[in-house]
Structure formats: C-alpha cells, structure tokens
Write a protein that holds these residues in place. Structure first.
Motif, mmCIF file in Angstrom:
data_model
loop_
_atom_site.group_PDB
_atom_site.id
_atom_site.type_symbol
_atom_site.label_atom_id
_atom_site.label_comp_id
_atom_site.label_asym_id
_atom_site.label_seq_id
_atom_site.Cartn_x
_atom_site.Cartn_y
_atom_site.Cartn_z
ATOM 1 N N LEU A 253 -23.476 93.391 -8.798
ATOM 2 C CA LEU A 253 -23.898 94.414 -9.744
ATOM 3 C C LEU A 253 -24.040 95.767 -9.045
ATOM 4 O O LEU A 253 -23.650 96.802 -9.599
ATOM 5 C CB LEU A 253 -25.216 94.012 -10.387
ATOM 6 N N LYS A 254 -24.554 95.769 -7.819
ATOM 7 C CA LYS A 254 -24.684 97.039 -7.093
ATOM 8 C C LYS A 254 -23.314 97.622 -6.776
ATOM 9 O O LYS A 254 -23.143 98.841 -6.754
ATOM 10 C CB LYS A 254 -25.498 96.830 -5.819
ATOM 11 N N ALA A 255 -22.328 96.762 -6.518
ATOM 12 C CA ALA A 255 -20.973 97.260 -6.278
ATOM 13 C C ALA A 255 -20.432 97.965 -7.518
ATOM 14 O O ALA A 255 -19.760 98.998 -7.422
ATOM 15 C CB ALA A 255 -20.057 96.109 -5.870
ATOM 16 N N VAL A 256 -20.714 97.416 -8.698
ATOM 17 C CA VAL A 256 -20.305 98.060 -9.947
ATOM 18 C C VAL A 256 -21.001 99.406 -10.103
ATOM 19 O O VAL A 256 -20.387 100.421 -10.433
ATOM 20 C CB VAL A 256 -20.626 97.148 -11.150
ATOM 21 N N ARG B 127 -16.301 105.403 -10.349
ATOM 22 C CA ARG B 127 -15.757 105.323 -11.709
ATOM 23 C C ARG B 127 -16.871 105.447 -12.745
ATOM 24 O O ARG B 127 -16.648 105.932 -13.858
ATOM 25 C CB ARG B 127 -14.989 104.010 -11.835
ATOM 26 N N MET B 128 -18.096 105.026 -12.399
ATOM 27 C CA MET B 128 -19.224 105.125 -13.322
ATOM 28 C C MET B 128 -19.408 106.569 -13.804
ATOM 29 O O MET B 128 -19.733 106.807 -14.962
ATOM 30 C CB MET B 128 -20.498 104.643 -12.641
ATOM 31 N N ALA B 129 -19.213 107.535 -12.896
ATOM 32 C CA ALA B 129 -19.400 108.950 -13.231
ATOM 33 C C ALA B 129 -18.099 109.622 -13.636
ATOM 34 O O ALA B 129 -18.062 110.844 -13.818
ATOM 35 C CB ALA B 129 -20.011 109.687 -12.047
ATOM 36 N N ARG C 217 -16.035 108.053 -18.831
ATOM 37 C CA ARG C 217 -17.074 107.794 -17.852
ATOM 38 C C ARG C 217 -18.239 107.057 -18.510
ATOM 39 O O ARG C 217 -18.511 107.206 -19.704
ATOM 40 C CB ARG C 217 -17.547 109.083 -17.206
ATOM 41 N N MET C 218 -18.936 106.283 -17.686
ATOM 42 C CA MET C 218 -20.034 105.481 -18.192
ATOM 43 C C MET C 218 -21.314 106.306 -18.315
ATOM 44 O O MET C 218 -22.029 106.231 -19.319
ATOM 45 C CB MET C 218 -20.268 104.291 -17.263
ATOM 46 N N ILE C 219 -21.633 107.082 -17.259
ATOM 47 C CA ILE C 219 -22.836 107.916 -17.244
ATOM 48 C C ILE C 219 -22.476 109.272 -16.660
ATOM 49 O O ILE C 219 -21.394 109.455 -16.088
ATOM 50 C CB ILE C 219 -23.966 107.271 -16.408
#
Length: 546
Positions: free
Chosen positions: A270-273, A278-280, A319-321
């Motif tokens: 989960l921390k790798a995700v 890519r999250m930003a 983007r996710m966040i």
C-alpha cells in the motif's frame, strides 16, 4: 562398439551418443506477468493454451532438440535450462585486486561447458555432446563463443544446432560462428538503443506504460476506477489525519478489497502505491539500485520524472490527489520503510519491543509458551531473555498477559498526552523558506541553459550542480519536516482506547501503534523479590518522532 562423437555428428548419425540440451530465453517478464494474471483470474495452468503467452517457448526448444537427437539414434541425458537469461547483457565484476571487468554472466552455460569437458552429465551419465536450437540460443557474446570452441576442439565433444550449420570443430565453421555471433551482438545493441529511445519518448510525453493496471485506475491506466479511486482517496485522507497505513491495509483485507492483482494487502504494498508519483499526476520512472560488485539489482524505487528545466513531467492520466496533498502524504509516510510498517508475522504483541534490563544485557525478549508442568491456563506464556548459550543472560522473565495489558495502557496514555499537548499548543507556523527553494531551482535551470548554450564548461556546471542539488535536498527535508509537524502526524484515531480495549484492532494494528509509540521497553529483573507488579518493571523508551 566404439564411438566418435565428432565424426558421427558430421555424418548425422548419433547412434549411441548421449547429448544434453541447452535451452534459453532472454526475457520472460511478459509471460510471467501473464501467468500471474491468469492465476489471479483462476485459470487452470494445465489447461489448453489459449494465447501465445500460454506457451512456454523453452519447452518448445527442448521438444525440437529431443526429436532431432532421438530421430538420429541418440538420447538426451540432461537439460540445461537457462530461464530469463541474457546472452548479451554484461555485468560488472570486481576482481580480487580491486579492478573491474564486464562479462556476460551465465552460470548454467558455464556449468554445461564444464560438464562437457569432463564428459559427465550432472546425473553421472556419460556426456558426448550438446545441442541447442541455433547459435543465437548458444551465445551472443564472442568471449562465450570462444569458450565453446575450446571445449569442442580440446575435449572432442561437439556442440550442434537443429539446422546442422553449427560446426565448431573446423576453422571454417569457427569463423562462420564468430561472424554470426558478432552480427547477433550488434543486433542486440541496436535493439537496446531502439528500446531505450522508445522508453525515453514515452516518459517525455507522459504516456502510461507497464504490464498491469495500477490500483485505483482502470485497464487503460488513464481513467480512475469507479470503486478503487474513492477507496484510495479516503485512505489518503485518513492517513493525513493520523491513521496508520498498516491499519488501512488490514481494514481493506477484512472488507475483501484486493490489490489490482487480486492479492491481500500488505503495508509495504500500500505504501508503494501511495508513494508513486502517479498519485499526483506526475510521470514516474523506476530506478534500479545495483550491487557494485556483481551488477545484480538489489532494489527498485520510483521517482518523479523531471524535464530539462527541472519541472515534473505530467502523466496522461487522471490524478488521484493534488500535488500538495501528495507532498503532505510523503512527509508523513516517508520515502523509506519504517519499523512497524511491514507485514508483521509475529504472534505476540511485544516481541521485538521488549528488551532485557538486567545489567547491560539488552537482549530482545521472546515469547515462551508455558509447558503443561507449569499448570497455567491455556495459552499462557512468558516473555523471557535468551539463555547465555543463545546470546542472552537468561535472567529476566515476565508474565506475557500482564505485560501486553500494561503496554496497551502505556501506549494509550502516551497518545492521549500527545493529543492534549497538540490541542494546547498554538498552530504551527508555515514553512518560511519557499522562496529560497524557488531560487535554488531557478539557479539550477539557469545553469543548465548556460551549459547547453556553451557559456560554461562541463566541469563548472557539474561542480555547481552538486552544490545546488545538496541545497535543494536540505531545503526539501526541512520543508517535509515542517509539513509533517503541521499535519501533526497523529498516529492514532480519537477512538484508540475504545477500539483497543473493545477488541476491534488486529494484532498487526496493535503492534504498529506500540512500535510507533516506543522504540523499546526495558524489562527490569525482580532480583529475587516476589510480587513485584509487572507494570513497575517496564521502562518505555519513547520513539523519536520526525
């Protein structure tokens, strides 16, 4: 009947000869990913192949070589299987004198040549020669080819291929093999350059790549997943408000939320995700850390790709966040694994936290189940120091149940005190050095432009760049620490006492809270005294907080 392997292979009559097969594939990554996806989908691995990816090409090589040898009267006594092995890529090798050379590393191939030289297969049977599908499977490196030539010439054990064109016993055959190998080597180099240019172009344009979809996005790797994206955003909000990553992973497992590959979650996954740029919305690139001595990859990590001006390259996906929230998230979870964040398989709360307090022993205590002769309740255990023969002193022993309960209350009280301190303290000041960070980055961009224009030398540019990058790292470290303080990094929810005492926390979650509260807990010996309360023997050492 006497046999002559060299003469018989020249005539095509292999009667009475024992051969080994060498099969090899350079890169099986795509097929391995395909098989994992098939496994996750519940497809029977023994089912009839439905696509080319279901076929093991190395098995096909073995089948063809076996038919060739057996149809000519010979027999196969061993198979040298080189899976996922390049015959072209060179690795760095450090010599005993400290010097470095570069060689193709193929232990299976080297073992085959040693066995051919001895004339004995690994199973003890006589070995007269070897067969491979073609020269390309044997080698793409001229050094390796010369080793094969030496084995054939000096030990009179031929190496042949399916076409019959491979002849390492004659000068003409050796010359042809050297020329073909040189061409194949150049072909591999050209392919490497083309693939490298392609990947750089994909990165530069922010085009998504990869073998499987990332969690939170759909199969196109561009569009947010309607179910997983809200889950991931909620998890980020919870972590920013103090929830442990391990607690999120455990909660998802309880709720039956799998990873993108259908597996159970671990905190490290989960921390790798969460750490993925890519999250930003940033385009990422994977960096491999290699062993300096042998070139083997030790680890990989993902970083944000920067353009020529030092700005993040934006990816072609939703983007996710926001980048600002992602910066805050990284400041909290860190860029490297921390104690207690992984998938902990220990079955007792305080294992790894308790340490012996007798003298200067300091040995970690382990859980010891009470034997039947102790007449203790079912499941009773002690935390004990290791014996002297195992590296401890054997002088500390404490009731396990009472210790776990005392540690629970110590942790709860510590978190409650921290929460009260935060409520009483003033709002932390925002970071005041954003302008300095902007100036450093502008200096880096200006230096790069000057270097491209030929206004400064390479020596001057790289000397200045090293100082500028060091300044940027120092400022970013200070900024992240300030962000982390501003976020308060509250490690627990307000309902911790209720959740813990009510049995709503898994052992993994309990261990995370304990290990983030205390770096160690020292257990004092009783020194012969009876009736000393367990909690009086415990001295917690608070964990350092960034």
């Amino acid at each position: 009947m006497s046999i002559d392997p060299v003469r018989q292979t020249m005539t095509g009559d292999l009667t009475g000869l024992n051969f080994a097969i060498l099969d090899r594939l350079s890169n099986e990554s795509k097929r391995r990913r395909h098989l994992k996806d098939q496994e996750a989908a519940g497809v029977d691995p023994k089912a009839r192949p439905r696509t080319g990816m279901d076929i093991n090409n190395r098995d096909e090589q073995v089948t063809d070589c076996r038919q060739y040898v057996e149809s000519r009267g010979g027999r196969i006594v061993h198979i040298y299987d080189e899976e996922h092995t390049s015959a072209y890529k060179r690795r760095k090798i450090r010599q005993s004198d400290g010097s470095v050379i570069y060689r193709v590393i193929r232990p299976v191939y080297a073992a085959m040549l040693r066995d051919l030289a001895k004339g004995k297969a690994p199973n003890g049977e006589r070995l007269d020669g070897a067969i491979c599908p073609d020269l390309d499977r044997l080698t793409r490196d001229n050094r390796d080819l010369e080793d094969s030539i030496d084995t054939v010439v000096h030990h009179h054990r031929p190496i042949i291929d399916l076409s019959g064109a491979l002849d390492l016993n004659t000068q003409n055959g050796q010359t042809n093999a050297r020329v073909i190998t040189a061409f194949k080597n150049a072909q591999s180099a050209d392919t490497g350059r083309r693939v490298g240019r392609k990947h750089k172009a994909l990165q530069r344009e922010g085009i998504p790549t990869g073998g499987h979809r990332p969690f939170g996005w759909q199969d196109d790797k561009r569009t947010l997943h309607p179910v997983e994206a809200p889950l991931l955003r909620t998890a980020v909000a919870e972590i920013l408000n103090g929830r442990a990553v391990t607690a999120v992973a455990a909660d998802w497992n309880r709720r039956g939320i799998p990873t993108a590959r259908g597996k159970l979650w671990r905190a490290v996954n989960l921390k790798a995700v969460l750490r993925n740029p890519r999250m930003a919305g940033y385009r990422m690139v994977t960096i491999a850390n290699a062993d300096e001595d042998n070139g083997e990859t030790l680890s990989r990590h993902v970083i944000t790709l920067k353009d020529e001006d030092g700005n993040p390259v934006m990816g072609q996906w939703e983007r996710m966040i926001s980048p600002a929230d992602w910066d805050k998230l990284i400041a909290i979870i860190g860029e490297t694994p921390q104690r207690g964040d992984g998938n902990n398989t220990r079955s007792h709360l305080a294992t790894g936290t308790l340490r012996c307090g007798k003298g200067d022993c300091d040995t970690p205590l382990r859980a010891t189940k009470a034997p039947p002769s102790a007449h203790k309740p079912e499941g009773f255990f002690w935390y004990t120091c290791l014996s002297k023969g195992q590296g401890g002193c054997g002088g500390v022993k404490v009731n396990g149940w009472e210790t776990d309960e005392a540690l629970m209350w110590l942790a709860i009280e510590m978190y409650q005190e921290q929460a009260a301190e935060r409520e009483a303290s003033a709002e932390p000041e925002p970071w005041q050095r954003e302008g300095e960070l902007t100036m450093v980055r502008e200096d880096m961009a200006a230096a790069k432009a000057a270097r491209k224009a030929g206004k400064i030398t390479a020596e001057r540019y790289y000397a200045d760049l090293a100082e500028q990058e060091a300044a940027e790292r120092a400022l970013l470290k200070e900024k992240n620490a300030t962000i982390k303080a501003a976020q308060v990094a509250a490690d627990v929810p307000v309902t911790l006492e209720e959740d813990w005492t009510g049995g709503n926390l898994s052992l993994t979650e309990q261990r995370v809270y304990l290990e983030r509260a205390f770096s160690a807990v020292i257990v004092a010996p009783t020194n012969g005294r009876r009736g000393v309360p367990t909690h009086h023997r415990l001295t917690p050492v608070p964990a350092q907080r960034g």
